[in-house]
Design an enzyme around this catalytic site. Structure first.
Site, PDB file in Angstrom:
ATOM      1  N   GLU A  52       0.835  -1.206   0.000  1.00 58.33           N
ATOM      2  CA  GLU A  52       0.000   0.000   0.000  1.00 58.33           C
ATOM      3  C   GLU A  52       0.868   1.255   0.000  1.00 58.33           C
ATOM      4  O   GLU A  52       0.600   2.212  -0.729  1.00 58.33           O
ATOM      5  CB  GLU A  52      -0.902  -0.036   1.249  1.00 58.33           C
ATOM      6  CG  GLU A  52      -2.075   0.898   1.215  1.00 58.33           C
ATOM      7  CD  GLU A  52      -3.177   0.449   0.270  1.00 58.33           C
ATOM      8  OE1 GLU A  52      -3.195  -0.725  -0.146  1.00 58.33           O
ATOM      9  OE2 GLU A  52      -4.020   1.298  -0.085  1.00 58.33           O
ATOM     10  N   PHE A  79      -0.229 -14.938   0.351  1.00 53.86           N
ATOM     11  CA  PHE A  79       0.970 -15.303   1.101  1.00 53.86           C
ATOM     12  C   PHE A  79       1.448 -16.668   0.624  1.00 53.86           C
ATOM     13  O   PHE A  79       0.722 -17.655   0.716  1.00 53.86           O
ATOM     14  CB  PHE A  79       0.650 -15.317   2.594  1.00 53.86           C
ATOM     15  CG  PHE A  79      -0.047 -14.066   3.042  1.00 53.86           C
ATOM     16  CD1 PHE A  79       0.641 -12.850   3.078  1.00 53.86           C
ATOM     17  CD2 PHE A  79      -1.395 -14.069   3.362  1.00 53.86           C
ATOM     18  CE1 PHE A  79      -0.013 -11.683   3.450  1.00 53.86           C
ATOM     19  CE2 PHE A  79      -2.059 -12.907   3.740  1.00 53.86           C
ATOM     20  CZ  PHE A  79      -1.361 -11.707   3.786  1.00 53.86           C
ATOM     21  N   ARG A  81       4.920 -18.007   1.051  1.00 55.41           N
ATOM     22  CA  ARG A  81       6.032 -18.656   1.759  1.00 55.41           C
ATOM     23  C   ARG A  81       6.396 -17.778   2.945  1.00 55.41           C
ATOM     24  O   ARG A  81       6.654 -16.596   2.764  1.00 55.41           O
ATOM     25  CB  ARG A  81       7.196 -18.725   0.766  1.00 55.41           C
ATOM     26  CG  ARG A  81       8.425 -19.389   1.267  1.00 55.41           C
ATOM     27  CD  ARG A  81       9.561 -19.256   0.238  1.00 55.41           C
ATOM     28  NE  ARG A  81      10.649 -20.102   0.660  1.00 55.41           N
ATOM     29  CZ  ARG A  81      10.824 -21.359   0.247  1.00 55.41           C
ATOM     30  NH1 ARG A  81      10.044 -21.862  -0.656  1.00 55.41           N
ATOM     31  NH2 ARG A  81      11.804 -22.091   0.745  1.00 55.41           N
TER      32      ARG A  81
END
Lengths: 135, 135, 135, 135
Positions: A52, A79, A81
């Site tokens: 962001e 997500f 890893r």
């Protein structure tokens, strides 16, 4: 570029903005407890926040001259890893520059260059309050 | 429940977990500079992070007894209305409980009850390392 | 309301629009081969398409009077449970009505009322081409 | 590869699968009324469906040998630029290959090579029913 203002979220989490170009933005943050969740891995929100920050800063810099601001509209992080230490590296590519929205895709890698998370950020571009540029 | 560990991201950003039920999770955080971005509004990453915290904590509490852990897989936040002060209130409802994933939707409201952001979080449920429960 | 125009995607896939209110939209489609993927379950794209149709129709009906159109900006569908037969029921709730964007969340259920997919749709609201209402 | 089975959604919408490699997948479809929405542009659901087809086919081909199947878990499409005619070209890159999930990003371009939509698809990899490979 130096570390972001210490008082805001960027500085609180140790985010560093390296580049905020019109098509490419890069940043990083060190993995310390302030970006971890209780199990010891980087908190998912840290990736989302960094994406962001990158997209906002890079978009703003390039629309401000026309009397516009950039406001986050959507942030979708996957997500892939977990990261437990070292540095998190973020690289954002602009995929779309429209009149009213810009879209960025940000890749996150660990110190070994492995892809650990991806984010798509949509920024809304709006006339700055008080500007004469918009409706 | 009290404020989350001061050392991790939750504590660093002042997140408070109020309820982590099997179908409902609630939390909040005060709007201070540490959750703001440079323009003075709540940073988009703060909403994403709070949603991740709620969904992770609530899922983990209810799968841990079976030898499982919960790992964030996807976090998609839409920003509807900026918040500049007061408290951000988060309420998550579980929409799906599968064998390998749970899905939560989190609503964020300001002190006047206006909807300001929504997040969909997908949690992967996996056998705990060293557990006998999984493959 | 009757089945959508036979020639367009809506009619081609057998989508039926039941209600297109300002805050609630409902539709359905029968599970026949034309909405299935090769393994015999409903194709993920069928849910995404139906959500897009509901949000577009309901938003358009309520912004057209002001000289605006509604254009899909983002569609995020999570697949929770496969459907192999019967009817797919869609119900969309409007979560946000902004000046330039509306956000809908659509739930999909099977004939037993089980939640099978969820979609978040963001519609951009723009002045109609040739309209005097916008910039 | 030829046009997909005429009876299923792929064939009904005229989807053509060109390549389903382990890291790259490509397909296309002609813009006719059956993929349009009422205003004459390509229906958002057509992009989402094509991305789902590409990611499903390419993942399945490469996990089936291990006794696994691929099931769509999430599909997030952003619409950047409307297409009214010609051919829609889709190219998917695999971004992640985990034990239980694969992630693809699909770019859609028009006949002039302009980026018109992007999709992120998450595929869940699960043991085939009746397989001995999983739990």
């Amino acid at each position: 570029m130096a570390e972001r203002s210490a008082a805001t979220l960027d500085g609180t989490l140790g985010f560093e903005l390296i580049e905020a170009g019109e098509e490419l933005a890069r940043g990083r943050f060190a993995v310390t407890d302030r970006v971890r969740q209780p199990m010891g891995i980087v908190h998912g929100g840290a990736y989302a926040a960094m994406a962001e920050t990158l997209a906002s800063a890079a978009t703003y810099m390039h629309v401000a001259g026309d009397g516009n601001i950039a406001v986050g509209q959507s942030n979708h992080t996957s997500f892939l890893r977990p990261i437990t230490g070292g540095t998190v590296h973020a690289e954002g590519r602009r995929r779309h520059r429209g009149r009213t929205s810009w879209v960025w895709e940000v890749d996150f890698t660990d110190d070994d260059g492995r892809l650990c998370a991806v984010t798509r950020v949509t920024m809304a571009v709006r006339p700055a309050p008080g500007s004469n540029s918009g409706s």
